[in-house]
Design a protein around this motif. Structure first.
Motif, short mmCIF file in Angstrom:
data_model
loop_
_atom_site.label_atom_id
_atom_site.label_comp_id
_atom_site.label_asym_id
_atom_site.label_seq_id
_atom_site.Cartn_x
_atom_site.Cartn_y
_atom_site.Cartn_z
N TYR A 5 -12.45 -8.37 10.42
CA TYR A 5 -11.83 -8.23 11.68
C TYR A 5 -10.19 -7.96 11.65
O TYR A 5 -9.37 -8.45 10.96
CB TYR A 5 -11.85 -9.61 12.50
CG TYR A 5 -13.53 -9.67 12.90
CD1 TYR A 5 -14.03 -9.26 14.07
CD2 TYR A 5 -14.13 -10.85 12.07
CE1 TYR A 5 -15.37 -9.51 14.02
CE2 TYR A 5 -15.31 -11.14 12.26
CZ TYR A 5 -16.17 -10.39 13.28
OH TYR A 5 -17.40 -10.77 13.54
N LEU A 6 -9.97 -6.98 12.68
CA LEU A 6 -8.37 -6.54 12.77
C LEU A 6 -8.14 -7.32 14.05
O LEU A 6 -8.68 -6.85 15.02
CB LEU A 6 -8.24 -5.21 12.66
CG LEU A 6 -6.82 -4.81 12.92
CD1 LEU A 6 -5.98 -5.30 12.03
CD2 LEU A 6 -6.91 -3.20 13.17
N ILE A 7 -7.39 -8.17 13.99
CA ILE A 7 -6.96 -8.85 15.45
C ILE A 7 -5.54 -8.27 15.76
O ILE A 7 -4.55 -8.36 15.25
CB ILE A 7 -6.83 -10.38 15.03
CG1 ILE A 7 -8.42 -10.77 14.60
CG2 ILE A 7 -6.45 -10.94 16.47
CD1 ILE A 7 -8.36 -12.31 14.32
N ILE A 8 -5.60 -7.80 17.05
CA ILE A 8 -4.07 -7.32 17.46
C ILE A 8 -3.47 -8.46 18.25
O ILE A 8 -4.18 -8.42 19.50
CB ILE A 8 -4.61 -5.97 18.43
CG1 ILE A 8 -5.24 -4.86 17.28
CG2 ILE A 8 -2.86 -5.35 18.72
CD1 ILE A 8 -4.54 -4.65 15.98
N GLY A 9 -2.52 -9.11 18.14
CA GLY A 9 -1.84 -9.89 18.98
C GLY A 9 -2.02 -11.08 18.42
O GLY A 9 -3.23 -11.65 18.07
N VAL A 30 -3.95 -10.03 11.17
CA VAL A 30 -3.43 -9.99 12.06
C VAL A 30 -2.14 -9.03 12.57
O VAL A 30 -1.37 -9.34 11.53
CB VAL A 30 -3.01 -11.34 12.84
CG1 VAL A 30 -2.50 -11.83 14.11
CG2 VAL A 30 -4.31 -12.27 12.61
N ILE A 31 -1.94 -8.56 13.60
CA ILE A 31 -1.18 -7.54 13.64
C ILE A 31 -0.41 -8.02 15.03
O ILE A 31 -1.08 -8.20 16.09
CB ILE A 31 -1.29 -6.01 13.83
CG1 ILE A 31 -1.93 -5.52 12.43
CG2 ILE A 31 -0.02 -5.19 14.28
CD1 ILE A 31 -2.43 -4.32 12.59
N ASN A 32 0.89 -8.31 15.07
CA ASN A 32 1.69 -8.44 16.16
C ASN A 32 3.06 -8.11 16.34
O ASN A 32 3.57 -8.16 15.25
CB ASN A 32 1.76 -10.21 16.08
CG ASN A 32 2.37 -10.59 17.63
OD1 ASN A 32 1.77 -10.40 18.62
ND2 ASN A 32 3.39 -11.46 17.42
N ASN A 33 3.20 -7.46 17.43
CA ASN A 33 4.75 -7.02 17.64
C ASN A 33 5.56 -7.50 18.69
O ASN A 33 6.58 -6.88 19.04
CB ASN A 33 4.83 -5.37 17.66
CG ASN A 33 4.07 -4.80 18.94
OD1 ASN A 33 3.63 -5.60 19.96
ND2 ASN A 33 3.75 -3.52 19.34
N ALA A 34 5.01 -8.36 19.23
CA ALA A 34 5.62 -9.22 20.77
C ALA A 34 5.93 -8.18 21.81
O ALA A 34 6.82 -8.62 22.71
CB ALA A 34 7.05 -9.63 19.84
#
Length: 99
Positions: A5-9, A30-34
């Motif tokens: 799974y690729l989780i955005i946020g 997990v990718i998060n950029n605020a």
């Protein structure tokens, strides 16, 4: 790296899903950029009561029996507190609501 799974946020929903994946031995990223801040604004607010009629929501006990321990375990794992149980008050508009 291969992931399930690729989780955005990494707001409350993203972190909760990530924890669920890890509990089921899934590989995640997990990718998060605020750039989004809905968790900050909504604060993960939940209320098991429908205020108009002062009745519990559908399956309130069953949902909270899962939700509260899940979040308390997540708090322990992350070393933080985000589950604050506070009383909820509502101003009664008339005598019928009071009764």
């Amino acid at each position: 790296m291969e992931v399930d799974y690729l989780i955005i946020g990494s707001g409350l929903a993203g972190i909760s899903f990530a924890e669920t994946c890890l509990l089921h031995h899934k590989k995640i990223m997990v990718i998060n950029n605020a750039s989004q801040n809905s968790t900050t604004i909504a604060g993960g607010l939940y209320n098991p009561i429908v205020l108009k009629r002062f009745t519990k929501i559908w399956e309130a006990e069953a949902q909270l029996a899962i939700t509260i321990p899940f979040y308390k375990n997540l708090e322990t794992k992350l070393g933080t507190t985000f589950l604050y149980e506070i009383p909820l008050f509502r101003k009664l508009n008339n005598i019928e609501e009071q009764n």
